[in-house]
Design an enzyme around this catalytic site. Structure first.
Site, PDB file in Angstrom:
ATOM      1  N   CYS A 113       0.816  -1.222   0.000  1.00  0.00           N
ATOM      2  CA  CYS A 113       0.000   0.000   0.000  1.00  0.00           C
ATOM      3  C   CYS A 113       0.841   1.261   0.000  1.00  0.00           C
ATOM      4  O   CYS A 113       1.833   1.350   0.719  1.00  0.00           O
ATOM      5  CB  CYS A 113      -0.839   0.083   1.276  1.00  0.00           C
ATOM      6  SG  CYS A 113      -1.960  -1.266   1.474  1.00  0.00           S
ATOM      7  N   ARG A 157     -12.033   0.702  -6.548  1.00  0.00           N
ATOM      8  CA  ARG A 157     -11.704   0.559  -5.117  1.00  0.00           C
ATOM      9  C   ARG A 157     -11.146   1.871  -4.553  1.00  0.00           C
ATOM     10  O   ARG A 157     -11.251   2.152  -3.368  1.00  0.00           O
ATOM     11  CB  ARG A 157     -10.672  -0.573  -4.964  1.00  0.00           C
ATOM     12  CG  ARG A 157     -10.347  -0.919  -3.537  1.00  0.00           C
ATOM     13  CD  ARG A 157      -9.499  -2.178  -3.417  1.00  0.00           C
ATOM     14  NE  ARG A 157      -9.595  -2.686  -2.070  1.00  0.00           N
ATOM     15  CZ  ARG A 157      -8.759  -2.345  -1.078  1.00  0.00           C
ATOM     16  NH1 ARG A 157      -7.774  -1.526  -1.311  1.00  0.00           N
ATOM     17  NH2 ARG A 157      -8.946  -2.827   0.131  1.00  0.00           N
TER      18      ARG A 157
HETATM   19  P1  XMP Z   1      -0.885  -7.380   3.237  1.00  0.00           P
HETATM   20  O1  XMP Z   1      -0.041  -6.617   4.215  1.00  0.00           O
HETATM   21  O2  XMP Z   1      -1.448  -8.628   3.823  1.00  0.00           O
HETATM   22  O3  XMP Z   1      -2.117  -6.413   2.923  1.00  0.00           O
HETATM   23  O4  XMP Z   1      -0.149  -7.634   1.965  1.00  0.00           O
HETATM   24  C1  XMP Z   1      -3.202  -6.782   2.110  1.00  0.00           C
HETATM   25  C2  XMP Z   1      -4.251  -5.675   2.134  1.00  0.00           C
HETATM   26  O5  XMP Z   1      -3.761  -4.467   1.563  1.00  0.00           O
HETATM   27  C3  XMP Z   1      -4.853  -3.711   1.022  1.00  0.00           C
HETATM   28  N1  XMP Z   1      -4.505  -3.330  -0.355  1.00  0.00           N
HETATM   29  C4  XMP Z   1      -4.082  -2.105  -0.707  1.00  0.00           C
HETATM   30  N2  XMP Z   1      -3.985  -0.953  -0.009  1.00  0.00           N
HETATM   31  N3  XMP Z   1      -3.164   0.130  -1.938  1.00  0.00           N
HETATM   32  C5  XMP Z   1      -3.535   0.176  -0.628  1.00  0.00           C
HETATM   33  O6  XMP Z   1      -3.430   1.235  -0.014  1.00  0.00           O
HETATM   34  C6  XMP Z   1      -3.240  -0.987  -2.705  1.00  0.00           C
HETATM   35  O7  XMP Z   1      -2.895  -0.992  -3.868  1.00  0.00           O
HETATM   36  C7  XMP Z   1      -3.743  -2.157  -2.054  1.00  0.00           C
HETATM   37  N4  XMP Z   1      -4.008  -3.415  -2.514  1.00  0.00           N
HETATM   38  C8  XMP Z   1      -4.462  -4.094  -1.438  1.00  0.00           C
HETATM   39  C9  XMP Z   1      -6.064  -4.607   1.060  1.00  0.00           C
HETATM   40  O8  XMP Z   1      -6.884  -4.156   2.104  1.00  0.00           O
HETATM   41  C10 XMP Z   1      -5.469  -5.978   1.292  1.00  0.00           C
HETATM   42  O9  XMP Z   1      -6.342  -6.887   1.905  1.00  0.00           O
END
Ligand code: XMP
Length: 523
Positions: A323, A419
């Site tokens: 993120c 999203r």
């Molecule tokens: P982890 O730390 O498990 O996190 O890899 C997965 C979660 O990250 C969120 N997610 C995003 N958040 N930009 C964001 O700010 C992104 O591009 C993105 N893609 C995923 C999402 O909530 C996921 O479950």
């Protein structure tokens, strides 16, 4: 310090899991007492507190099946058409179905290539044959892989009639022979199947009409995965992501609501009128569907979604490993603080919380649960498994898989711009990155390993279950401290000339190479 005093004292600070350390507590029970069952919505209970993230490099049907077999649940992403998502959901529901009643059948005049097409589409190798081809028609035979798998291409034109085993030579069970007080006795049916030495057992009514189909592969899967999460018909549980854009959501819900067990409205900022209106509309039109709302990080956002009718809340903004939302927008919250503050509110309403993002190891899962979450959502820790979509590559001798944020340019071009509210923006700033994660092998090995770490931690904390944690939180009996930078260093591996792989695997999984373990530790 007691948990409530801690967060009151540090009001205005944002903590991550790594900032905190929990105190051990008096233990008067054995490891075997620890039960990891939990609810992810008001009505859905799963056997392990892990769910997979609806990301296009994490959850499609294969991973959803693998994680449900272990006791969690997968959420299939929405960077695909509603029809494709519905098909993937059906694949999960049909995977281990105990007594399949929603049958795929053929009539005797069908061609062998029809059988092969069904095998390729659904993975079924044994198909019951009925007189008229209808699912509950009169049973006339069965075709199994032994009848067609070694045929030459030109023989695929043959009819099923020519290759099937006719009903008179099959072991079948009449429903009244294997039922007691109107309910099928599963043990009797299984015994009949095992004794038949056949690949499947058709179950018929007294007149010979097909009712159910019990397969040996289902039986084997059931025996090797006794903790799989399943619905009352013994089908695996599955969730799916839905956009918070009304036209798209309406079409998607219409396509998937019949089979899916739970939906998550998937947006990075769930405290908005679109989502609240959509939750209300969905509850009106699909009152039996379980809904998870999010993502949110504040108690007032939780309250708004709960009042709109959600059955579960997903917490996290900008804490995920891929993120960049906090960097791009200066908005979000330290995940430990967000989980505690949101869970406190949700506990008052009996609404479960899923802590989403920022989980790097088993200790983070324990911390999320101790802060009040019912379960954690995993992205990177599952993108690294064999069952996640995408190919495995070799980089510097290490097996890796691609993992990307749903807010990365690549993912947004496939649909997930919604999203981030950017579907109609000409200029987009990505809120996520694309990268590679070191492979962790199969879900069947990695999840039990990760969960054993969780069990060991809960044991030292004197906590027997998620319910027990919630009781202790209610009584304000969970104690924790903030770690100084030096305390963090002390808590990590330090001062060794050499660290052996076996020891380091405790952080990265049983199946990782030395190089990938080092990378994981430095992440
Ligand atoms: P982890 O730390 O498990 O996190 O890899 C997965 C979660 O990250 C969120 N997610 C995003 N958040 N930009 C964001 O700010 C992104 O591009 C993105 N893609 C995923 C999402 O909530 C996921 O479950």
């Amino acid at each position: 310090m007691e948990i409530e005093e801690f967060f009151t004292k540090f009001e205005g600070s944002s903590f991550t899991y790594n900032d905190l350390i929990f105190h051990p507590s008096y233990v008067d029970f054995g490891h075997e007492v620890i039960d990891l069952k939990t609810n992810i919505t008001r009505e859905i209970e799963i056997n392990l507190p892990v769910v997979s993230s609806p990301m296009d490099t994490v959850t499609e049907d294969a991973l959803a099946i693998a994680i449900a077999l272990q006791g969690g649940i997968g959420f299939i992403h929405y960077n695909m058409s509603p029809q494709e998502q519905a098909k993937q959901i059906q694949k999960v529901k049909r995977f281990k179905s105990g007594f399949v009643s929603d049958l795929i059948t053929l009539d005797p005049s069908a061609k062998i290539w029809d059988v092969v097409a069904i095998r390729n589409e659904y993975g079924f190798t044994s198909i019951p044959i009925t007189e008229d081809g209808e699912s509950h028609g009169k049973l006339v035979g069965m075709i199994t892989k032994y009848d067609y798998s070694t045929l030459a291409d030109e023989d695929l034109e043959k009819t099923v009639q020519e290759r099937m085993t006719p009903v008179d030579n099959l072991t079948i069970a009449r429903i009244d022979e294997i039922s007691e007080n109107g309910t099928i006795d599963i043990k009797q049916a299984n015994t009949r199947l095992v004794d038949s030495h056949s690949t499947a057992l058709p179950i018929t009514d007294r007149e010979g009409h097909l009712l159910y189909f019990l397969t040996r592969s289902d039986l084997e899967k059931h025996m090797s995965c006794p903790h799989a999460t399943s619905d009352p018909s013994k089908r695996l549980l599955v969730g799916a992501a839905v956009e918070t854009w009304f036209e798209k959501a309406e079409e998607r819900l219409a396509a998937i609501h019949r089979d899916v067990d739970v939906v998550v409205f998937d947006t990075s900022q769930g405290f908005m009128s679109y989502e609240i209106d959509l939750v209300k509309w969905t509850k009106q039109h699909y009152p039996d569907l379980q809904i998870i709302g999010g993502n949110v990080v504040t108690p007032d956002a939780c309250q708004a979604l709960i009042e709109a009718g959600v059955d579960g809340i997903r917490v996290g903004m900008g804490s995920g490993s891929i993120c960049t939302t906090q960097e791009v927008g200066g908005v979000g919250r330290g995940q430990a603080t967000a989980v505690y503050e949101c869970s406190k509110k949700c506990l008052q309403y009996g609404v479960p919380v899923i802590a989403d993002g920022g989980i790097r190891k088993s200790s983070d899962i324990i911390k999320a649960l101790c802060l009040g979450a019912n379960a954690v959502m995993l992205g990177s820790l599952l993108a690294s498994t064999n069952e996640a979509p995408g190919k495995t590559h070799i980089r510097d001798g290490v097996k890796v898989k691609e993992y990307r944020g749903m807010g990365s340019m690549q993912a947004m071009s496939r649909g997930s711009s919604v999203r981030y509210g950017m579907q109609s923006q000409l200029l987009r700033v990505p809120e996520g990155v694309t990268g590679m994660v070191a492979s962790r092998g199969s879900v069947a090995e990695w999840i039990p390993f990760l969960m054993q770490g969780v069990r060991q931690g809960l044991y030292k904390l004197g906590l027997k279950s998620v319910e027990h944690i919630h009781e202790k939180l209610h009584l304000n009996q969970i104690r924790l401290e903030r770690r100084s930078e030096e305390a963090k260093r002390e808590g990590d591996i330090h001062g060794l000339y050499e660290v052996h792989m076996e020891a380091m695997a405790s952080l990265s999984g049983p199946n990782t190479s030395e190089t990938s373990i080092r990378q994981a530790i430095h992440n």
